[in-house]
Design a protein around this motif. Structure first.
Motif, PDB file in Angstrom:
ATOM      1  N   GLU A  76      35.816  52.188  38.540  1.00 14.22           N
ATOM      2  CA  GLU A  76      36.494  52.974  37.778  1.00 14.22           C
ATOM      3  C   GLU A  76      38.157  52.298  38.512  1.00 14.22           C
ATOM      4  N   TYR A  77      38.477  50.967  39.408  1.00 15.13           N
ATOM      5  CA  TYR A  77      39.669  51.002  39.444  1.00 15.13           C
ATOM      6  C   TYR A  77      39.902  49.706  38.059  1.00 15.13           C
ATOM      7  N   HIS A  78      39.120  49.193  37.306  1.00 13.02           N
ATOM      8  CA  HIS A  78      39.440  49.069  35.648  1.00 13.02           C
ATOM      9  C   HIS A  78      38.579  48.747  35.175  1.00 13.02           C
ATOM     10  N   ALA A  79      39.358  49.991  35.083  1.00 13.57           N
ATOM     11  CA  ALA A  79      37.896  50.862  33.657  1.00 13.57           C
ATOM     12  C   ALA A  79      37.741  50.411  32.278  1.00 13.57           C
ATOM     13  N   ALA A  80      39.157  49.407  32.057  1.00 14.49           N
ATOM     14  CA  ALA A  80      39.493  48.619  31.102  1.00 14.49           C
ATOM     15  C   ALA A  80      38.153  47.580  30.332  1.00 14.49           C
ATOM     16  N   ILE A 123      30.393  41.556  40.606  1.00 11.90           N
ATOM     17  CA  ILE A 123      31.862  41.784  39.897  1.00 11.90           C
ATOM     18  C   ILE A 123      33.185  40.701  40.089  1.00 11.90           C
ATOM     19  N   LYS A 124      33.230  40.369  38.798  1.00 18.17           N
ATOM     20  CA  LYS A 124      34.093  38.833  38.330  1.00 18.17           C
ATOM     21  C   LYS A 124      35.057  39.438  38.361  1.00 18.17           C
ATOM     22  N   ASP A 125      36.292  39.124  38.002  1.00 16.54           N
ATOM     23  CA  ASP A 125      37.119  38.967  36.802  1.00 16.54           C
ATOM     24  C   ASP A 125      37.559  40.104  35.838  1.00 16.54           C
ATOM     25  N   HIS A 126      37.074  41.183  37.221  1.00 15.35           N
ATOM     26  CA  HIS A 126      37.095  42.950  37.033  1.00 15.35           C
ATOM     27  C   HIS A 126      36.506  43.507  35.960  1.00 15.35           C
ATOM     28  N   ARG A 127      34.984  42.097  35.872  1.00 17.11           N
ATOM     29  CA  ARG A 127      34.363  42.643  34.746  1.00 17.11           C
ATOM     30  C   ARG A 127      32.174  42.920  35.748  1.00 17.11           C
ATOM     31  N   PHE A 128      31.992  43.360  34.933  1.00 16.12           N
ATOM     32  CA  PHE A 128      30.663  43.095  35.746  1.00 16.12           C
ATOM     33  C   PHE A 128      29.412  42.241  34.716  1.00 16.12           C
ATOM     34  N   ARG A 177      27.704  42.889  44.424  1.00 13.07           N
ATOM     35  CA  ARG A 177      28.712  42.022  44.901  1.00 13.07           C
ATOM     36  C   ARG A 177      29.835  41.866  44.058  1.00 13.07           C
ATOM     37  N   ASN A 178      30.790  41.293  44.983  1.00 13.81           N
ATOM     38  CA  ASN A 178      31.976  41.948  44.953  1.00 13.81           C
ATOM     39  C   ASN A 178      33.051  40.994  44.877  1.00 13.81           C
ATOM     40  N   GLU A 179      33.047  39.913  43.877  1.00 17.56           N
ATOM     41  CA  GLU A 179      33.731  38.222  44.254  1.00 17.56           C
ATOM     42  C   GLU A 179      35.015  38.069  43.767  1.00 17.56           C
ATOM     43  N   ASP A 180      35.472  39.730  43.587  1.00 15.41           N
ATOM     44  CA  ASP A 180      37.190  39.509  42.701  1.00 15.41           C
ATOM     45  C   ASP A 180      37.826  39.690  44.778  1.00 15.41           C
ATOM     46  N   ALA A 181      39.455  39.430  44.581  1.00 16.02           N
ATOM     47  CA  ALA A 181      40.063  40.065  45.293  1.00 16.02           C
ATOM     48  C   ALA A 181      40.585  41.038  45.993  1.00 16.02           C
ATOM     49  N   GLU A 182      40.240  42.436  44.945  1.00 20.96           N
ATOM     50  CA  GLU A 182      40.501  43.618  44.706  1.00 20.96           C
ATOM     51  C   GLU A 182      38.715  43.961  45.516  1.00 20.96           C
ATOM     52  N   PRO A 183      39.096  45.811  45.602  1.00 16.40           N
ATOM     53  CA  PRO A 183      38.163  46.628  45.805  1.00 16.40           C
ATOM     54  C   PRO A 183      37.764  46.863  44.157  1.00 16.40           C
ATOM     55  N   GLU A 184      36.946  47.674  44.006  1.00 12.70           N
ATOM     56  CA  GLU A 184      36.152  48.087  42.446  1.00 12.70           C
ATOM     57  C   GLU A 184      35.381  49.247  43.055  1.00 12.70           C
TER      58      GLU A 184
END
Length: 112
Positions: A99-103, A33-38, A56-63
């Motif tokens: 779910e947090y960035h479904a778009a 997960i990076k830039d709110h994309r898989f 792995r989540n490379e963003d600063a926010e949870p997903e």
């Protein structure tokens, strides 16, 4: 050899052997997960084989990884990594999303 040892030894050997056999039948698939994309957005996996996703989540926010058809839902914290056991999936296509960035966080699992 004592009778108890003759009974217990085969069970212990079987217990030691089975985890190795299971690990060999498991397929590990990585998802980022990076830039709110898989990435990748399209995962091709072998059907009817035990599959484990390593996310792995490379963003600063949870997903949250969510795949409704496979009934899997799990939060990935920033900088964190999780394992999601898909199990043995039948052939088909299974959409998933964050779910947090479904778009933007969405993809599809294709079991062949």
């Amino acid at each position: 050899m004592p009778a108890i040892l003759r009974l217990v030894l085969p069970v212990l050997l079987l217990a030691l052997w089975i985890p190795g056999a299971r690990a060999a039948d498991e397929v590990l698939v990585k998802l980022t997960i990076k830039d709110h994309r898989f990435s990748p957005e399209r995962l091709e996996i072998p059907a009817r084989t035990k599959v484990v996703l390593l996310i792995r989540n490379e963003d600063a926010e949870p997903e949250e990884f969510e795949c409704v058809p496979l009934r899997r839902e799990k939060i990935v914290f920033p900088g964190g990594e999780i394992r999601v056991v898909l199990g043995k999936v039948d052939p088909g296509e299974y959409p998933f999303f964050g779910e947090y960035h479904a778009a933007t966080a969405k993809g599809i699992i294709v079991a062949k």
